[in-house]
Design an enzyme around this catalytic site. Sequence first.
Site, PDB file in Angstrom:
ATOM      1  N   GLY A 122       0.741  -1.244   0.000  1.00  0.00           N
ATOM      2  CA  GLY A 122       0.000   0.000   0.000  1.00  0.00           C
ATOM      3  C   GLY A 122       0.779   1.308   0.000  1.00  0.00           C
ATOM      4  O   GLY A 122       0.162   2.371   0.095  1.00  0.00           O
ATOM      5  N   CYS A 239       9.853  -3.682 -10.119  1.00  0.00           N
ATOM      6  CA  CYS A 239      11.136  -3.385  -9.469  1.00  0.00           C
ATOM      7  C   CYS A 239      12.146  -4.437  -9.913  1.00  0.00           C
ATOM      8  O   CYS A 239      12.835  -5.024  -9.105  1.00  0.00           O
ATOM      9  CB  CYS A 239      10.981  -3.335  -7.948  1.00  0.00           C
ATOM     10  SG  CYS A 239      10.303  -4.830  -7.222  1.00  0.00           S
TER      11      CYS A 239
HETATM   12  C1  LIG Z   1       5.032  -5.332  -6.429  1.00  0.00           C
HETATM   13  S1  LIG Z   1       3.802  -5.809  -5.314  1.00  0.00           S
HETATM   14  C2  LIG Z   1       2.831  -4.339  -5.184  1.00  0.00           C
HETATM   15  C3  LIG Z   1       3.419  -3.298  -4.282  1.00  0.00           C
HETATM   16  C4  LIG Z   1       2.468  -2.173  -4.019  1.00  0.00           C
HETATM   17  N1  LIG Z   1       2.038  -1.532  -5.253  1.00  0.00           N
HETATM   18  C5  LIG Z   1       3.064  -1.120  -3.108  1.00  0.00           C
HETATM   19  O1  LIG Z   1       3.549  -0.109  -3.572  1.00  0.00           O
HETATM   20  O2  LIG Z   1       3.033  -1.341  -1.872  1.00  0.00           O
HETATM   21  C6  LIG Z   1       2.800  -6.817  -6.294  1.00  0.00           C
HETATM   22  C7  LIG Z   1       1.496  -7.216  -5.627  1.00  0.00           C
HETATM   23  O3  LIG Z   1       0.701  -7.867  -6.618  1.00  0.00           O
HETATM   24  C8  LIG Z   1      -0.112  -8.801  -5.964  1.00  0.00           C
HETATM   25  N2  LIG Z   1      -0.583  -9.710  -7.027  1.00  0.00           N
HETATM   26  C9  LIG Z   1       0.070 -10.721  -7.618  1.00  0.00           C
HETATM   27  N3  LIG Z   1      -0.702 -11.281  -8.575  1.00  0.00           N
HETATM   28  C10 LIG Z   1      -1.881 -10.595  -8.565  1.00  0.00           C
HETATM   29  C11 LIG Z   1      -3.085 -10.703  -9.300  1.00  0.00           C
HETATM   30  N4  LIG Z   1      -3.251 -11.639 -10.242  1.00  0.00           N
HETATM   31  N5  LIG Z   1      -4.065  -9.831  -9.018  1.00  0.00           N
HETATM   32  C12 LIG Z   1      -3.932  -8.889  -8.074  1.00  0.00           C
HETATM   33  N6  LIG Z   1      -2.807  -8.758  -7.331  1.00  0.00           N
HETATM   34  C13 LIG Z   1      -1.800  -9.599  -7.589  1.00  0.00           C
HETATM   35  C14 LIG Z   1       0.789  -9.413  -4.918  1.00  0.00           C
HETATM   36  O4  LIG Z   1       0.025  -9.969  -3.873  1.00  0.00           O
HETATM   37  C15 LIG Z   1       1.597  -8.183  -4.478  1.00  0.00           C
HETATM   38  O5  LIG Z   1       1.020  -7.610  -3.328  1.00  0.00           O
END
Ligand SMILES: C[S@@+](CC[C@H](N)C(=O)[O-])C[C@H]1O[C@@H](n2cnc3c(N)ncnc32)[C@H](O)[C@@H]1O
Length: 483
Positions: A122, A239
């Site tokens: 988040g 990232c």
């Molecule tokens: C790079 S992290 C996001 C970080 C977030 N945007 C932040 O700034 O705190 C990627 C996220 O994508 C979620 N994720 C992975 N596959 C997904 C999907 N099919 N649909 C929705 N979320 C997904 C993971 O649970 C993870 O929390």
Amino acid sequence: MSRYAVGAAAVRDYCARYRDLIDDWPAFAEVIVAPLPTCIWANPARISAAGLSDLLAGEGLVSQPMGWQPTGLRLAAGVRAGRHWWYCAGLAHAQEEASQLPVTLLDLAPGQRVLDLCAAPGGKTAQIAFALDNRGTLLANDFAPERIKALVGNLDRLGVVNAAVTCHDGANYPTAAGQFDRVLADVPCTSEGTLRRNPDQVRRLEGQPSERLAARQRALLRKAVQRCRPGGRVLYSTCTFAPEENEFVVADILAELDGRLNLLPLQVPGLTTAPGVTDWRGRRLDPALEQCLRLWPHQNDTGGFFVALLEKDRTLPCEPDAVVAAAEIEPGDREWLEWTNARFGLSSEAWSAWRIHRQTRRGLHLIAADLAAPAHPRPEGRGLFFQRTNVRPTKLTTAGALLFGPHAQCHRLELDAAQRDAFLGRKTLTPAPAQVRDLTPGQVLVTYRGFALGLAVWHRSGELESLFPRRWSGCTAGSDDAD
Ligand SMILES: C[S@@+](CC[C@H](N)C(=O)[O-])C[C@H]1O[C@@H](n2cnc3c(N)ncnc32)[C@H](O)[C@@H]1O
């Protein structure tokens, strides 16, 4: 040999696969194994970056403005922001410098409807919320329930009231949610750009080829574009360094949309960046892909990041608006509010920006007055859980106390530094008579240096009982739902 030294050699060996893409390999090879500076941003709803920097200096912490990101501050490597009182009070959020970039490129303004497709934990959702001035409609989605808990905890601590949280596969995000002016697709990736923070992760990387993730990334970006309104923008970010997860994904979706989606040029004054990669392992991309932007760790002493900004053709047809979920309260709920208003002397002016909504039997949520969450997908939560009504007497949550702090006129108790630490450690303390002169026994909102820290109960015995949530003490950003 230390564990880290073993990790350093492995990290360099792994990253050597990108040697030809990096303008200064020796500089990269040095930085990729050096500790990462701690970076935070000041919560604009609570304090300015300059004010936070002064406050940190008073605590013996040196901070430098980021320059390119007006609310961002750099601290020394090793500072654990989450252990400090100002973090618990929601004055700041810790977020790696490179990770602060995507949201600043979305050209956000209050009034826009925004979707954060992969939102947990988040940091970027909260950045978006404040760029929208904590008003309007922001949907924060993630498909991992356990990560959604961390997301809600962060939004609560920072006082975000314009977000509705959904738990859905982003690649199948329902059409019923409507279209959005801006969509952030910060997708799951191999996270090579976070190796400075977690060098041991290199072992995991060897077995996780980028190609395997690319299909999911393409599906998420494709859906992000579908949910974007004509003329709206999508920001795709990772990232990681691998072109297979970055430029290749963007190129594939651009090709699918065949001229109905355009890549926009990006510039970040104050940051050194590199253009997108267009030639990698036998695949050549359109030179337009150079308009993507890369942040290599050695360029600005950060982690690594990739961003691409896409605009959807404005002549495409719009979809119908989403059906909005109702925000309702029950007949008795006004009484709870009157009790809280009377106890803390909350002004009617404060309430003009908010609406209340009963989502659970436990109590009430506070949402931005103009938050219009779609009925489908059904939100897991909307706004901030601020008042528990299943206890006698009714009680503010810590998130509610932090939000109401500046608006409370009475039953505030200012603590000294030792008392502050006792309060955050959930210890009972005895304030001096002068501190409690204006209080009557019962709930009080405690402050330190004028900033709300949370809620306590002042007993007739003279003792102050801390209600600081167990999960937040010590200090994490979790929600106090379970307390
Ligand atoms: C790079 S992290 C996001 C970080 C977030 N945007 C932040 O700034 O705190 C990627 C996220 O994508 C979620 N994720 C992975 N596959 C997904 C999907 N099919 N649909 C929705 N979320 C997904 C993971 O649970 C993870 O929390």
